[in-house]
Design a protein around this motif. Structure first.
Motif, PDB file in Angstrom:
ATOM      1  N   LYS A   1       0.828  -1.145  -0.003  1.00 17.06           N
ATOM      2  CA  LYS A   1       0.094   0.124  -0.070  1.00 17.06           C
ATOM      3  C   LYS A   1       0.929   1.337  -0.163  1.00 17.06           C
ATOM      4  CE  LYS A   1      -3.432  -2.960   0.366  1.00 17.06           C
ATOM      5  NZ  LYS A   1      -4.245  -3.244  -0.707  1.00 17.06           N
ATOM      6  N   GLU A   2       0.263   2.358  -0.156  1.00 23.39           N
ATOM      7  CA  GLU A   2       0.881   3.694  -0.330  1.00 23.39           C
ATOM      8  C   GLU A   2       1.698   3.898   1.113  1.00 23.39           C
ATOM      9  OE1 GLU A   2       0.275   8.467  -1.167  1.00 23.39           O
ATOM     10  OE2 GLU A   2      -1.253   7.141  -1.784  1.00 23.39           O
ATOM     11  N   GLU A   3       0.869   3.556   2.272  1.00 23.14           N
ATOM     12  CA  GLU A   3       1.349   3.800   3.447  1.00 23.14           C
ATOM     13  C   GLU A   3       2.776   3.066   3.748  1.00 23.14           C
ATOM     14  OE1 GLU A   3      -2.458   1.685   4.298  1.00 23.14           O
ATOM     15  OE2 GLU A   3      -1.763   3.042   2.788  1.00 23.14           O
ATOM     16  N   HIS A   4       2.661   1.838   3.125  1.00 29.37           N
ATOM     17  CA  HIS A   4       4.132   1.171   3.434  1.00 29.37           C
ATOM     18  C   HIS A   4       5.216   1.766   2.803  1.00 29.37           C
ATOM     19  CE1 HIS A   4       1.231  -2.581   3.293  1.00 29.37           C
ATOM     20  NE2 HIS A   4       1.396  -2.127   4.821  1.00 29.37           N
ATOM     21  N   LEU A   5       4.967   2.421   1.252  1.00 23.52           N
ATOM     22  CA  LEU A   5       5.833   2.976   0.666  1.00 23.52           C
ATOM     23  C   LEU A   5       6.392   4.198   1.608  1.00 23.52           C
ATOM     24  CD1 LEU A   5       4.986   2.184  -3.138  1.00 23.52           C
ATOM     25  CD2 LEU A   5       6.485   1.040  -1.404  1.00 23.52           C
TER      26      LEU A   5
ATOM     27  N   ASN B   1      -1.593   1.101  -8.201  1.00 26.35           N
ATOM     28  CA  ASN B   1      -0.349   1.599  -8.165  1.00 26.35           C
ATOM     29  C   ASN B   1      -0.069   2.565  -7.071  1.00 26.35           C
ATOM     30  OD1 ASN B   1       2.135   2.744  -8.569  1.00 26.35           O
ATOM     31  ND2 ASN B   1       1.889   3.307 -10.599  1.00 26.35           N
ATOM     32  N   PRO B   2       0.652   1.819  -5.921  1.00 25.14           N
ATOM     33  CA  PRO B   2       0.675   2.444  -4.585  1.00 25.14           C
ATOM     34  C   PRO B   2       1.852   3.595  -4.548  1.00 25.14           C
ATOM     35  CG  PRO B   2       1.891   0.478  -4.511  1.00 25.14           C
ATOM     36  CD  PRO B   2       1.104   0.556  -5.853  1.00 25.14           C
ATOM     37  N   ALA B   3       2.638   3.678  -5.870  1.00 22.00           N
ATOM     38  CA  ALA B   3       3.570   4.540  -5.917  1.00 22.00           C
ATOM     39  C   ALA B   3       3.189   5.811  -6.599  1.00 22.00           C
ATOM     40  CB  ALA B   3       4.968   4.088  -6.696  1.00 22.00           C
ATOM     41  N   ALA B   4       1.992   5.909  -7.128  1.00 26.41           N
ATOM     42  CA  ALA B   4       1.612   6.842  -8.032  1.00 26.41           C
ATOM     43  C   ALA B   4       1.712   8.075  -7.667  1.00 26.41           C
ATOM     44  CB  ALA B   4       0.166   6.887  -8.611  1.00 26.41           C
TER      45      ALA B   4
ATOM     46  N   LYS C   1       8.536   3.831  -8.646  1.00 27.16           N
ATOM     47  CA  LYS C   1       7.501   4.291  -9.660  1.00 27.16           C
ATOM     48  C   LYS C   1       7.669   3.509 -10.891  1.00 27.16           C
ATOM     49  CE  LYS C   1       6.444   9.505  -8.488  1.00 27.16           C
ATOM     50  NZ  LYS C   1       4.840   9.158  -8.560  1.00 27.16           N
ATOM     51  N   THR C   2       8.800   3.460 -11.078  1.00 24.96           N
ATOM     52  CA  THR C   2       9.082   2.564 -12.532  1.00 24.96           C
ATOM     53  C   THR C   2       8.697   1.226 -12.276  1.00 24.96           C
ATOM     54  OG1 THR C   2      11.031   3.846 -12.979  1.00 24.96           O
ATOM     55  CG2 THR C   2      11.074   1.718 -13.979  1.00 24.96           C
ATOM     56  N   LEU C   3       8.981   0.684 -10.790  1.00 21.23           N
ATOM     57  CA  LEU C   3       8.640  -0.920 -10.616  1.00 21.23           C
ATOM     58  C   LEU C   3       7.167  -1.070 -10.765  1.00 21.23           C
ATOM     59  CD1 LEU C   3       9.041  -3.571  -9.731  1.00 21.23           C
ATOM     60  CD2 LEU C   3       8.817  -2.565  -7.498  1.00 21.23           C
ATOM     61  N   PHE C   4       6.478   0.007 -10.134  1.00 21.64           N
ATOM     62  CA  PHE C   4       4.923  -0.128 -10.067  1.00 21.64           C
ATOM     63  C   PHE C   4       4.435  -0.187 -11.261  1.00 21.64           C
ATOM     64  CE2 PHE C   4       5.916  -0.451  -5.458  1.00 21.64           C
ATOM     65  CZ  PHE C   4       5.322  -1.637  -5.197  1.00 21.64           C
ATOM     66  N   LYS C   5       4.823   0.835 -12.027  1.00 25.14           N
ATOM     67  CA  LYS C   5       4.268   1.031 -13.391  1.00 25.14           C
ATOM     68  C   LYS C   5       4.379  -0.050 -14.208  1.00 25.14           C
ATOM     69  CE  LYS C   5       4.074   4.575 -17.233  1.00 25.14           C
ATOM     70  NZ  LYS C   5       4.678   5.712 -17.511  1.00 25.14           N
TER      71      LYS C   5
END
Length: 304
Positions: free
Chosen positions: A54-58, A97-100, A82-86
């Protein structure tokens, strides 16, 4: 999954080996953090593992890294995520995408360290005679200063990248973007002398231009050590790195009237805003000259 992502970076994105290594290191740090701090225990090779992130993890991971790393390093880690999750969304069916929404930290910009022209002359004053390694070192420094190359670009150069007839060097920069850079007469002469004395390359080194004592390709780390050594030997009162030599190349071009767009092309910057850092240096120099020379710079004393 990580292996396929790394192949994607190397083959499709054509990122430099240095950037790929940095991304791999960032992902190892993330995996360890997610398993130890966020209790995500599903094997990392599975899509189910990444679906739990989740975004909170990142965000938690980034806060932890900010304590240990600088803003620039954390900014690169965010780019890696960002590259990985895309990639996971586009290639592996990840739905969210939790890094968006991740944003890089504010990075206070410092003026780059650079050499005065007299200091650059002292750095390059190496008595190499017929010593192969000293001649190699002089060739490395001449090439860095004459062409403004990144340390990774110097390490990756092959003999075939040199075109002595045209006095240019063919370089592959970030994203494997190709550019041709003038060598300059002095650098070309030193490089030719070096190649006449250079030992045979080891099989693993291929056509590598700069070799270590064992005949292998000279690494970026070894190049950084080399630059630091000769900076100390020249008595320079500033930390000398390959990047500082690159900054010196750009600064001296600007100070001698080169157009900013030309400098951008030579440095391989994709954005002019990156190159514009050097205008700050030149403005600073103008202010120093003004303060020393202009009657009004000293207040009203000179006018009284």
């Amino acid at each position: 999954m990580i292996a396929s992502f790394i192949r994607y970076l190397e083959v499709e994105r054509q990122l430099s080996p240095h950037t790929v290594r940095a991304y791999k290191s960032d992902l190892k740090q993330l995996l360890l953090f997610l398993e130890e701090e966020c209790a995500l225990q599903v094997p990392a090779v599975s899509d189910a593992f990444w679906a739990q992130v989740k975004e909170e993890h990142l965000q938690k991971f980034m806060r932890a890294r900010m304590i240990q790393d600088g803003a620039a390093s954390v900014g690169r880690k965010i780019a890696a995520l960002k590259t990985l999750f895309k990639y996971l969304c586009n290639r592996c069916g990840l739905s969210m995408n939790p890094a968006a929404l991740l944003r890089p930290p504010q990075n206070r910009r410092h003026l780059p360290v650079y050499l005065e022209e007299e200091e650059a002359d002292r750095l390059l004053d190496i008595d190499y005679s017929d010593d192969e390694l000293k001649l190699r070192d002089r060739a490395v420094l001449e090439l860095m200063y004459a062409c403004g190359l990144r340390v990774s670009e110097v390490s990756e150069l092959d003999v075939g990248n040199l075109r002595f007839i045209d006095e240019v060097v063919r370089v592959f920069g970030k994203g494997r973007k190709e550019r041709l850079i003038p060598l300059g007469r002095v650098a070309a002469e030193i490089l030719q002398k070096y190649l006449e004395l250079r030992r045979p390359a080891a099989a693993a080194a291929g056509d590598a231009l700069f070799l270590n004592a064992r005949g292998g390709r000279l690494s970026a780390r070894s190049l950084s050590t080399l630059v630091k050594k000769y900076g100390l030997r020249a008595g320079l009162q500033k930390p000398l790195t390959p990047h500082a030599v690159r900054h010196s190349f750009a600064t001296h071009l600007l100070q001698n009237g080169a157009d900013l767009r030309v400098i951008q092309e030579l440095l391989g910057h994709s954005s002019l805003s990156t190159t514009q850092r050097y205008t700050h240096i030149d403005v600073k120099r103008l202010i120093e000259v003004y303060d020393k020379a202009h009657p009004l710079a000293q207040g009203d004393e000179k006018r009284s």
